[in-house]
Design a protein around this motif. Structure first.
Motif, short mmCIF file in Angstrom:
data_model
loop_
_atom_site.label_atom_id
_atom_site.label_comp_id
_atom_site.label_asym_id
_atom_site.label_seq_id
_atom_site.Cartn_x
_atom_site.Cartn_y
_atom_site.Cartn_z
N GLY A 53 -6.53 0.51 13.46
CA GLY A 53 -5.28 1.24 13.20
C GLY A 53 -5.54 2.68 12.82
N TYR A 54 -6.61 2.91 12.06
CA TYR A 54 -6.93 4.27 11.64
C TYR A 54 -7.33 5.12 12.84
CZ TYR A 54 -8.41 7.99 8.50
OH TYR A 54 -8.51 9.18 7.84
N LYS A 55 -8.03 4.51 13.77
CA LYS A 55 -8.39 5.22 15.01
C LYS A 55 -7.12 5.60 15.77
CE LYS A 55 -10.66 4.59 19.49
NZ LYS A 55 -11.43 3.66 20.36
N GLY A 56 -6.17 4.67 15.85
CA GLY A 56 -4.90 4.96 16.52
C GLY A 56 -4.12 6.06 15.81
N PHE A 57 -4.16 6.04 14.49
CA PHE A 57 -3.45 7.03 13.70
C PHE A 57 -4.01 8.43 13.95
CE2 PHE A 57 -3.24 9.23 9.44
CZ PHE A 57 -1.91 9.58 9.53
N ILE A 58 -5.33 8.56 13.91
CA ILE A 58 -5.96 9.87 14.17
C ILE A 58 -5.70 10.31 15.61
CG2 ILE A 58 -8.15 11.11 14.31
CD1 ILE A 58 -7.22 10.63 11.46
N THR A 59 -5.73 9.38 16.53
CA THR A 59 -5.43 9.69 17.94
C THR A 59 -4.01 10.24 18.07
OG1 THR A 59 -6.94 7.96 18.68
CG2 THR A 59 -5.33 8.75 20.28
N ALA A 60 -3.06 9.63 17.33
CA ALA A 60 -1.67 10.10 17.37
C ALA A 60 -1.56 11.52 16.81
CB ALA A 60 -0.79 9.14 16.57
N LEU A 61 -2.25 11.79 15.70
CA LEU A 61 -2.20 13.13 15.09
C LEU A 61 -2.76 14.18 16.03
CD1 LEU A 61 -3.26 12.53 11.36
CD2 LEU A 61 -0.96 12.65 12.35
N ILE A 62 -3.79 13.81 16.79
CA ILE A 62 -4.38 14.75 17.75
C ILE A 62 -3.37 15.11 18.84
CG2 ILE A 62 -6.11 14.90 19.61
CD1 ILE A 62 -8.02 13.38 17.71
N HIS A 63 -2.54 14.14 19.21
CA HIS A 63 -1.52 14.38 20.25
C HIS A 63 -0.29 15.12 19.72
CE1 HIS A 63 -3.59 11.19 22.65
NE2 HIS A 63 -3.10 11.87 23.66
N LEU A 64 -0.07 15.09 18.40
CA LEU A 64 1.24 15.44 17.84
C LEU A 64 1.75 16.82 18.24
CD1 LEU A 64 2.28 14.29 14.31
CD2 LEU A 64 3.34 16.23 15.42
N ASP A 65 0.93 17.83 18.18
CA ASP A 65 1.41 19.19 18.46
C ASP A 65 1.67 19.42 19.95
OD1 ASP A 65 1.43 20.01 15.83
OD2 ASP A 65 -0.66 20.63 15.86
N GLU A 66 0.78 18.91 20.80
CA GLU A 66 0.91 19.18 22.24
C GLU A 66 1.70 18.10 22.98
OE1 GLU A 66 -2.69 20.42 24.27
OE2 GLU A 66 -3.61 20.96 22.36
N LYS A 67 1.57 16.86 22.55
CA LYS A 67 2.26 15.75 23.22
C LYS A 67 2.90 14.84 22.18
CE LYS A 67 -0.88 15.72 27.21
NZ LYS A 67 -1.81 14.89 28.02
N LEU A 78 1.92 1.12 16.06
CA LEU A 78 1.23 0.84 14.79
C LEU A 78 2.20 0.32 13.74
CD1 LEU A 78 -1.16 3.93 14.55
CD2 LEU A 78 -1.84 1.56 14.93
N ASN A 79 3.39 0.88 13.71
CA ASN A 79 4.39 0.44 12.74
C ASN A 79 4.95 -0.94 13.05
OD1 ASN A 79 4.77 2.49 10.64
ND2 ASN A 79 5.37 3.85 12.30
N GLN A 80 4.91 -1.32 14.31
CA GLN A 80 5.35 -2.67 14.67
C GLN A 80 4.37 -3.72 14.13
OE1 GLN A 80 5.74 -2.43 18.95
NE2 GLN A 80 7.93 -1.97 18.85
N ASN A 81 3.09 -3.37 14.14
CA ASN A 81 2.08 -4.31 13.65
C ASN A 81 2.09 -4.38 12.12
OD1 ASN A 81 1.19 -4.83 16.26
ND2 ASN A 81 -0.25 -3.12 16.23
N LYS A 82 1.92 -3.24 11.47
CA LYS A 82 1.90 -3.21 10.02
C LYS A 82 2.28 -1.81 9.55
CE LYS A 82 -0.90 -4.44 6.00
NZ LYS A 82 -2.23 -4.88 5.50
N PRO A 83 3.56 -1.59 9.28
CA PRO A 83 4.00 -0.24 8.89
C PRO A 83 3.40 0.21 7.58
CG PRO A 83 5.76 -1.84 8.53
CD PRO A 83 4.67 -2.56 9.26
N ASN A 84 3.04 1.48 7.50
CA ASN A 84 2.66 2.06 6.22
C ASN A 84 3.24 3.47 6.14
OD1 ASN A 84 0.84 4.13 7.14
ND2 ASN A 84 -0.81 2.64 7.31
N HIS A 85 3.13 4.06 4.99
CA HIS A 85 3.78 5.35 4.73
C HIS A 85 3.36 6.43 5.73
CE1 HIS A 85 5.30 8.22 1.35
NE2 HIS A 85 5.58 8.69 2.54
#
Length: 279
Positions: A53-67, A78-85
């Protein structure tokens, strides 16, 4: 445990590496080996899911500005599996960035706010932080949801009251709702609180102040123009026109009345004159 911590650190280092493009960062992440966990205990399975999940989270942050839409989709899963803040508030921000210029953003933002609130209830001990307030206030301001904006502002902790991003969002929101005096007073409070700004912040706040004052000038001129037309109403043959002009002034707020009537030598005679034309 050391391998897991090192893996997370490597992910964060890749995210913060300003020399790499988005694609290069993704390649670097894919080259990292997820730490192997030999046992099959419940705790180890949980740890494996956490690292994934942490890998997915960092991957999402990398995409955030451009995509941002890609980032949103990753965070939504990620939130469907186990939502966190962190997953949740960044999902909200990604959606905002993806659709802030969309012609149907009002409906879209109302949808994502509803989804955010639904998932928020599933996160144990969820407490809003600065980032939550920044994103939610920006969303409410963007869709002109005065009620929700005001309610959220009333619960805003004082420690965030003079955050510069929140200040800009609030001033623009007050400006859109023609609460010019309140916006200018808040800007003055902000300057007194911070005392000094960097050059970019000073420039942006000064531009905002100028825009608000320009809008006040335009608003007052329009209302004074209406009063000038009213002065000419004695020559009108149409009773309906005189009534219509009077209603325009009658329904204005006290601040507008002050601007209009201040230009009259005899306010009582001025009002009496209009009423005679209506009668």
């Amino acid at each position: 445990a050391f391998e897991q911590l090192q893996y997370k650190k490597d992910l964060v280092d890749i995210y913060h590496d300003g020399s790499k493009t988005l694609e290069e960062k993704l390649e670097a992440i894919n080259r990292l080996n997820l730490p192997s966990i030999n046992t099959k205990s419940f705790r180890d399975n949980e740890l494996q899911l956490e690292l994934s999940g942490y890998k997915g989270f960092i991957t999402a942050l990398i995409h955030l500005d451009e995509k941002p839409l890609t980032a949103y989709e990753i965070l939504r899963r990620l939130n469907q599996n186990k939502p966190n803040h962190q997953y949740l508030i960044n999902m909200l921000r990604a959606y905002y960035e993806a659709y802030k210029d969309d012609v149907n953003k009002k409906e879209k933002f109302e949808h994502i706010i509803t989804e955010y609130k639904r998932l928020e209830d599933k996160v144990e001990n969820y407490e809003k932080e600065l980032y939550d307030y920044q994103i939610l206030l920006a969303l409410y301001a963007d869709i002109d949801d005065f009620k929700s904006f005001s309610e959220l502002w009333s619960e805003l902790p004082k420690v965030y009251y003079y955050d510069l991003y929140i200040a800009q969002v609030r001033c623009k929101f007050l400006q859109k709702n023609k609460q010019f005096t309140e916006a200018l007073n808040y800007l003055e409070e902000l300057k007194l609180h911070h005392k000094s700004f960097n050059e970019d912040d000073t420039k942006e706040l000064n531009e905002l102040e100028v825009k608000i004052k320009d809008e006040i000038t335009i608003e007052v001129k329009e209302k004074i123009s209406a009063s000038v037309v009213l002065q000419k109403s004695r020559s009108l043959d149409n009773k309906y026109d005189a009534q219509n002009y009077w209603l325009q002034i009658k329904n204005m707020d006290d601040e507008s009345h002050a601007h209009i009537f201040a230009s009259q030598v005899n306010v009582e005679e001025y009002i009496k004159d209009i009423m005679l034309n209506i009668a």
